[in-house]
Design a protein around this motif. Structure first.
Motif, PDB file in Angstrom:
ATOM      1  N   VAL A 146       1.522  -7.654 -49.059  1.00  0.00           N
ATOM      2  CA  VAL A 146       0.589  -8.243 -50.018  1.00  0.00           C
ATOM      3  C   VAL A 146       0.781  -9.747 -49.973  1.00  0.00           C
ATOM      4  O   VAL A 146       1.877 -10.251 -49.701  1.00  0.00           O
ATOM      5  CB  VAL A 146       0.810  -7.708 -51.444  1.00  0.00           C
ATOM      6  CG1 VAL A 146       0.516  -6.223 -51.513  1.00  0.00           C
ATOM      7  CG2 VAL A 146       2.228  -7.980 -51.922  1.00  0.00           C
ATOM      8  N   GLY A 147      -0.316 -10.472 -50.244  1.00  0.00           N
ATOM      9  CA  GLY A 147      -0.204 -11.911 -50.147  1.00  0.00           C
ATOM     10  C   GLY A 147      -1.332 -12.626 -50.841  1.00  0.00           C
ATOM     11  O   GLY A 147      -2.168 -12.020 -51.543  1.00  0.00           O
ATOM     12  N   SER A 148      -1.373 -13.919 -50.637  1.00  0.00           N
ATOM     13  CA  SER A 148      -2.372 -14.775 -51.263  1.00  0.00           C
ATOM     14  C   SER A 148      -3.772 -14.423 -50.788  1.00  0.00           C
ATOM     15  O   SER A 148      -3.967 -13.799 -49.741  1.00  0.00           O
ATOM     16  CB  SER A 148      -2.068 -16.244 -50.946  1.00  0.00           C
ATOM     17  OG  SER A 148      -0.771 -16.604 -51.353  1.00  0.00           O
ATOM     18  N   PHE A 149      -4.741 -14.827 -51.603  1.00  0.00           N
ATOM     19  CA  PHE A 149      -6.162 -14.680 -51.291  1.00  0.00           C
ATOM     20  C   PHE A 149      -6.566 -13.208 -51.181  1.00  0.00           C
ATOM     21  O   PHE A 149      -7.412 -12.840 -50.367  1.00  0.00           O
ATOM     22  CB  PHE A 149      -6.532 -15.438 -50.020  1.00  0.00           C
ATOM     23  CG  PHE A 149      -5.856 -16.776 -49.900  1.00  0.00           C
ATOM     24  CD1 PHE A 149      -5.858 -17.676 -50.960  1.00  0.00           C
ATOM     25  CD2 PHE A 149      -5.192 -17.131 -48.735  1.00  0.00           C
ATOM     26  CE1 PHE A 149      -5.212 -18.904 -50.852  1.00  0.00           C
ATOM     27  CE2 PHE A 149      -4.558 -18.359 -48.614  1.00  0.00           C
ATOM     28  CZ  PHE A 149      -4.566 -19.251 -49.678  1.00  0.00           C
ATOM     29  N   GLY A 150      -5.915 -12.370 -51.992  1.00  0.00           N
ATOM     30  CA  GLY A 150      -6.298 -10.969 -52.076  1.00  0.00           C
ATOM     31  C   GLY A 150      -5.877 -10.121 -50.903  1.00  0.00           C
ATOM     32  O   GLY A 150      -6.448  -9.050 -50.666  1.00  0.00           O
ATOM     33  N   LEU A 151      -4.871 -10.534 -50.151  1.00  0.00           N
ATOM     34  CA  LEU A 151      -4.454  -9.798 -48.960  1.00  0.00           C
ATOM     35  C   LEU A 151      -3.647  -8.556 -49.334  1.00  0.00           C
ATOM     36  O   LEU A 151      -2.655  -8.642 -50.054  1.00  0.00           O
ATOM     37  CB  LEU A 151      -3.611 -10.694 -48.058  1.00  0.00           C
ATOM     38  CG  LEU A 151      -3.030 -10.032 -46.800  1.00  0.00           C
ATOM     39  CD1 LEU A 151      -4.144  -9.646 -45.840  1.00  0.00           C
ATOM     40  CD2 LEU A 151      -2.020 -10.942 -46.110  1.00  0.00           C
ATOM     41  N   MET A 176      -4.605  -0.870 -42.276  1.00  0.00           N
ATOM     42  CA  MET A 176      -5.805  -1.353 -42.957  1.00  0.00           C
ATOM     43  C   MET A 176      -5.528  -2.736 -43.517  1.00  0.00           C
ATOM     44  O   MET A 176      -4.421  -3.006 -43.989  1.00  0.00           O
ATOM     45  CB  MET A 176      -6.205  -0.399 -44.082  1.00  0.00           C
ATOM     46  CG  MET A 176      -7.553  -0.737 -44.728  1.00  0.00           C
ATOM     47  SD  MET A 176      -7.474  -1.943 -46.070  1.00  0.00           S
ATOM     48  CE  MET A 176      -6.822  -0.940 -47.399  1.00  0.00           C
ATOM     49  N   MET A 177      -6.497  -3.624 -43.445  1.00  0.00           N
ATOM     50  CA  MET A 177      -6.352  -4.951 -44.022  1.00  0.00           C
ATOM     51  C   MET A 177      -7.554  -5.267 -44.881  1.00  0.00           C
ATOM     52  O   MET A 177      -8.697  -5.048 -44.479  1.00  0.00           O
ATOM     53  CB  MET A 177      -6.209  -6.019 -42.935  1.00  0.00           C
ATOM     54  CG  MET A 177      -6.017  -7.418 -43.513  1.00  0.00           C
ATOM     55  SD  MET A 177      -5.765  -8.715 -42.266  1.00  0.00           S
ATOM     56  CE  MET A 177      -7.399  -8.794 -41.540  1.00  0.00           C
ATOM     57  N   ARG A 178      -7.254  -5.775 -46.070  1.00  0.00           N
ATOM     58  CA  ARG A 178      -8.318  -6.167 -46.993  1.00  0.00           C
ATOM     59  C   ARG A 178      -7.958  -7.508 -47.598  1.00  0.00           C
ATOM     60  O   ARG A 178      -6.806  -7.743 -47.984  1.00  0.00           O
ATOM     61  CB  ARG A 178      -8.470  -5.116 -48.080  1.00  0.00           C
ATOM     62  CG  ARG A 178      -9.525  -5.427 -49.134  1.00  0.00           C
ATOM     63  CD  ARG A 178      -8.968  -6.177 -50.327  1.00  0.00           C
ATOM     64  NE  ARG A 178     -10.004  -6.548 -51.273  1.00  0.00           N
ATOM     65  CZ  ARG A 178      -9.866  -7.510 -52.186  1.00  0.00           C
ATOM     66  NH1 ARG A 178      -8.732  -8.185 -52.268  1.00  0.00           N
ATOM     67  NH2 ARG A 178     -10.861  -7.793 -53.008  1.00  0.00           N
ATOM     68  N   THR A 211       3.945 -19.808 -46.220  1.00  0.00           N
ATOM     69  CA  THR A 211       3.320 -20.521 -45.110  1.00  0.00           C
ATOM     70  C   THR A 211       2.685 -21.806 -45.624  1.00  0.00           C
ATOM     71  O   THR A 211       2.077 -21.817 -46.695  1.00  0.00           O
ATOM     72  CB  THR A 211       2.248 -19.644 -44.444  1.00  0.00           C
ATOM     73  OG1 THR A 211       2.843 -18.422 -43.999  1.00  0.00           O
ATOM     74  CG2 THR A 211       1.617 -20.344 -43.259  1.00  0.00           C
ATOM     75  N   ASN A 212       2.827 -22.863 -44.852  1.00  0.00           N
ATOM     76  CA  ASN A 212       2.284 -24.162 -45.238  1.00  0.00           C
ATOM     77  C   ASN A 212       2.887 -24.612 -46.574  1.00  0.00           C
ATOM     78  O   ASN A 212       2.186 -24.833 -47.563  1.00  0.00           O
ATOM     79  CB  ASN A 212       0.761 -24.122 -45.311  1.00  0.00           C
ATOM     80  CG  ASN A 212       0.125 -25.503 -45.284  1.00  0.00           C
ATOM     81  OD1 ASN A 212       0.815 -26.513 -45.318  1.00  0.00           O
ATOM     82  ND2 ASN A 212      -1.199 -25.528 -45.238  1.00  0.00           N
ATOM     83  N   ASN A 255       3.411 -14.405 -48.793  1.00  0.00           N
ATOM     84  CA  ASN A 255       3.330 -13.019 -48.348  1.00  0.00           C
ATOM     85  C   ASN A 255       4.647 -12.323 -48.656  1.00  0.00           C
ATOM     86  O   ASN A 255       5.719 -12.902 -48.477  1.00  0.00           O
ATOM     87  CB  ASN A 255       3.063 -12.933 -46.839  1.00  0.00           C
ATOM     88  CG  ASN A 255       1.636 -13.290 -46.475  1.00  0.00           C
ATOM     89  OD1 ASN A 255       0.719 -12.543 -46.783  1.00  0.00           O
ATOM     90  ND2 ASN A 255       1.458 -14.437 -45.843  1.00  0.00           N
ATOM     91  N   VAL A 256       4.561 -11.082 -49.110  1.00  0.00           N
ATOM     92  CA  VAL A 256       5.729 -10.236 -49.332  1.00  0.00           C
ATOM     93  C   VAL A 256       5.463  -8.908 -48.636  1.00  0.00           C
ATOM     94  O   VAL A 256       4.369  -8.338 -48.771  1.00  0.00           O
ATOM     95  CB  VAL A 256       6.002 -10.009 -50.831  1.00  0.00           C
ATOM     96  CG1 VAL A 256       7.199  -9.083 -51.018  1.00  0.00           C
ATOM     97  CG2 VAL A 256       6.253 -11.332 -51.539  1.00  0.00           C
ATOM     98  N   SER A 257       6.449  -8.429 -47.875  1.00  0.00           N
ATOM     99  CA  SER A 257       6.262  -7.172 -47.155  1.00  0.00           C
ATOM    100  C   SER A 257       7.474  -6.272 -47.337  1.00  0.00           C
ATOM    101  O   SER A 257       8.605  -6.747 -47.487  1.00  0.00           O
ATOM    102  CB  SER A 257       6.017  -7.422 -45.664  1.00  0.00           C
ATOM    103  OG  SER A 257       7.160  -7.989 -45.049  1.00  0.00           O
TER     104      SER A 257
END
Length: 674
Positions: A182-187, A210-212, A646-647, A667-669
């Motif tokens: 899960v991550g920024s911008f609704g990932l 799957m990626m959304r 990132t960045n 991002n966290v996984s």
């Protein structure tokens, strides 16, 4: 001047990380531990094939994990001499070019078989993830592999992705891996992989992902001295991906690997941002499927063979809404199929002398509604392509020589009587490279390469609406390079690798879109010259048991200019999106409890157009990233947890002008293995 100073300081920092012991002479033990084959398997460091006749850069699975690299496009950005065009957004297209030769000259291979797109000639490497990859490597000139395909022998460079094969520990016959990112911008990205042993000689692996993401991220819009904070819209993506692999060994020790791959995405295309306008309403649907088989047979210690077969089906639909279109919407639909077969026969004549013959055959067809205009109907082109290669490898004392000759022939058919049959495209392209070890007691090599490559015009180049030109000649590229490579090992310094390669490339009959009387047309107009130098460094220091530091750095200086017409105003101007200086570096600190990875990427100033004027000048940028990863066990389960930023400094920049890149993101996984 400040960008150049920072770039020099960046190189000095990377080199300065190596301790003083590097200046000592190598012991005999270090020479015994140096082995090209072993390095290729274990993939230590970003550049360990110092004895190869061509430049080879690699990232292993552990490197990808420690740096938090989740897709192939981000991995390739860590290599020297590479430019990745990124059109922004989480689902934006990403293509790779080596030494500014263009994406059409690069062979992208997945498990030893080339991925192709005859319609556009470019592969979107952003859609391939790294979760199930064992290795990502990039070779300039070609792979250091006798048994490669004829397509690979004919390419200017090879980007290779190698899948991680199933492992069965403690006598188990199955295993699985489940992940969630899960991550920024609704990932949100869930994934699952299952592998199973079937009998003693067969294993299978099945994976899905799957990626959304909504893709809405902020950026800074500059209008003179005014700055406003805007948001990037129309960047959402929903994508599904599945793979299945079968690995089988026969009683005669021959091997068969079969792969099936499927990808589907529905994504919004954000378009350009011009001041305060963001008018994009475009959408794209993509579906790709291929199945491939690779059969390997060792007849004797002198003779071996590899057979390859592949079927690819691609479908995409593009829609754009607007009052400028009849009915208010423009819909483009493309379908293309490829049937491919290839074989490579290797003959180990005597010790140190090897010969290979490779033959590839392919048939491509395209059905589309985007080639309609007032003059002719849809041509539905078909292409028959034959690629033949002869290769020779000679090893004598401290000298290595690799030579090859590729012959490519392409024939076209069109289903329209108003279009003349295009001329057949034929060309022989030679290649020669060598490596020489200067001292018997030091791993110091000098290497050189010259190679010609041949780019056939794509279907879009030849037929796309009024742009197409069936009389296009193939684009011819010439590569020349020479350099030094060095590796040593002493004490706690597990290895230190340094490479320096200078290169000169020129491209003739360059295919470009050029304005004619009333419309733009694809023509053989361009000529370009590229001069540059790549520098790489890789090292690992074992501090104590369980503690080590691995560092890598890659830097490129190049000058890519237009040499088409001396009377032109753009003669000797820098080519678009070609910075003079670019580079990256990474440091991975491993402990028994966790691993920390830091990486930085930079690009110097560059121009977005052939006119090298101030209005097209794009500023330099630096992007810093930090990741923390820990693995631990809970009963029979292994858990990998990672967090990445990132960045970090929230740099605002474009890789392609008017396509702003995301700023700071997290991002966290979590991955669970059994």
């Amino acid at each position: 001047m400040m960008d150049r100073f920072r770039f020099i300081m960046f190189l000095a920092f990377c080199v300065g990380m190596v301790p003083d012991v590097c200046a000592k002479e190598c012991g005999q033990d270090s020479l015994r531990s140096f082995s090209i084959d072993e390095v290729s398997v274990t993939a230590k460091g970003i550049e360990r094939n110092v004895g190869a006749t061509m430049s080879v850069q690699q990232l292993s699975k552990q490197d990808l994990l420690n740096l938090g690299i989740y897709n192939v496009a981000d991995a390739v950005k860590r290599f020297a001499g590479v430019s990745v065009k990124d059109y922004g957004g989480i689902g934006g297209m990403k293509t790779v070019s080596i030494h500014n030769l263009g994406a059409h000259h690069i062979a992208v291979c997945y498990d030893g078989i080339t991925i192709s797109n005859t319609q556009a000639g470019q592969i979107d490497i952003g859609r391939y993830n790294t979760e199930n990859l064992q290795l990502v490597s990039l070779s300039v000139g070609g792979e250091d592999n006798l048994m490669q395909s004829a397509r690979q022998y004919a390419a200017a460079g090879v980007l290779s992705m190698v899948s991680e094969r199933p492992k069965f520990d403690d006598g188990r016959y199955y295993g699985f891996k489940a992940g969630l990112q899960v991550g920024s911008f609704g990932l949100v990205t869930p994934s699952l992989r299952w592998w199973q042993r079937i009998g003693e000689r067969t294993s299978v692996s099945v994976s899905g992902k799957m990626m959304r993401a909504d893709g809405i991220y902020p950026y800074i819009l500059r209008n003179g001295r005014m700055k406003t904070r805007e948001h990037r819209y129309n960047s959402a993506i929903n994508a599904w991906q599945g793979e299945a692999d079968i690995y089988h060994s026969f009683n005669d020790n021959s091997k068969l690997n079969v792969k099936a791959y499927w990808y589907y995405s529905k994504r919004e295309l954000p378009g350009v941002v011009i001041l305060y306008a963001n008018p994009s309403d475009e959408m794209m649907w993509d579906e790709d499927f291929f199945t491939q088989a690779l059969y390997s047979k060792q007849f004797s210690k002198h003779l071996e063979m590899k057979l390859r077969m592949k079927f690819t089906h691609s479908w995409n639909q593009y829609k754009d809404w607007g009052s400028q279109y009849p009915g208010g919407v423009q819909t483009d639909i493309d379908r293309q199929n490829e049937y491919y077969a290839g074989a490579t026969l290797g003959w180990h004549i005597v010790k140190g002398l090897d010969f290979a013959f490779a033959q590839d055959l392919s048939f491509n067809e395209l059905k589309s509604n985007v080639y309609v205009n007032a003059t002719y109907d849809v041509p539905n082109p078909k292409r028959y392509t034959s690629t033949t290669a002869l290769a020779l490898k000679w090893r004598w004392n401290r000298l290595k020589v690799d030579g090859s000759m590729a012959y490519l022939c392409a024939m076209e058919q069109v289903n329209n009587e108003n279009i003349a049959k295009p001329k057949d495209k034929k060309k022989i392209t030679p290649s020669l490279s060598l490596s020489y070890r200067l001292f018997s007691n030091h791993a110091l090599y000098v290497r050189a390469m010259l190679k010609n490559t041949f780019r056939i015009p794509t279907f879009n180049d030849m037929y796309y609406r009024r742009l197409g030109n069936i009389n296009l000649r193939p684009e011819l590229a010439h590569e020349y390079s020479a350099g030094l490579t060095w590796e040593m090992q002493v004490g706690k310094l597990k290895y230190l690798t340094l490479t320096v390669d200078g290169y000169y490339n020129d491209v003739t009959d360059k295919i470009v879109a050029f304005p004619s009387t009333y419309v733009w047309r694809m023509v053989n107009y361009g000529k370009a010259e590229i001069v540059g130098m790549d520098v790489t460094m890789g090292t690992q220091i074992d501090i104590s048991k369980g503690f080590d530091v691995k560092a890598t750095a890659a830097a490129t200086w190049q000058r890519a200019v237009d040499k088409t017409n001396k009377n032109s105003l753009i003669y000797n101007n820098l080519l678009p999106y070609t910075p003079r200086i670019s580079g990256n570096g990474s440091v991975i600190f491993t402990t028994p409890w966790l691993s920390m990875g830091y990486s930085v990427m930079m690009q110097g100033r560059r121009y977005s157009a052939e006119q090298n004027s101030i209005e097209y000048l794009m500023p330099s940028f630096w992007e810093h990233s930090l990741s923390v990863q820990r693995s631990f066990k809970v009963r029979k389960l292994q858990l990998d947890v990672q967090a990445k930023c990132t960045n970090i400094l929230d740099a605002q920049y474009d890789i392609i002008q008017y396509y702003p890149m995301p700023g700071r993101q997290f991002n966290v996984s979590l991955v669970v293995k059994y």
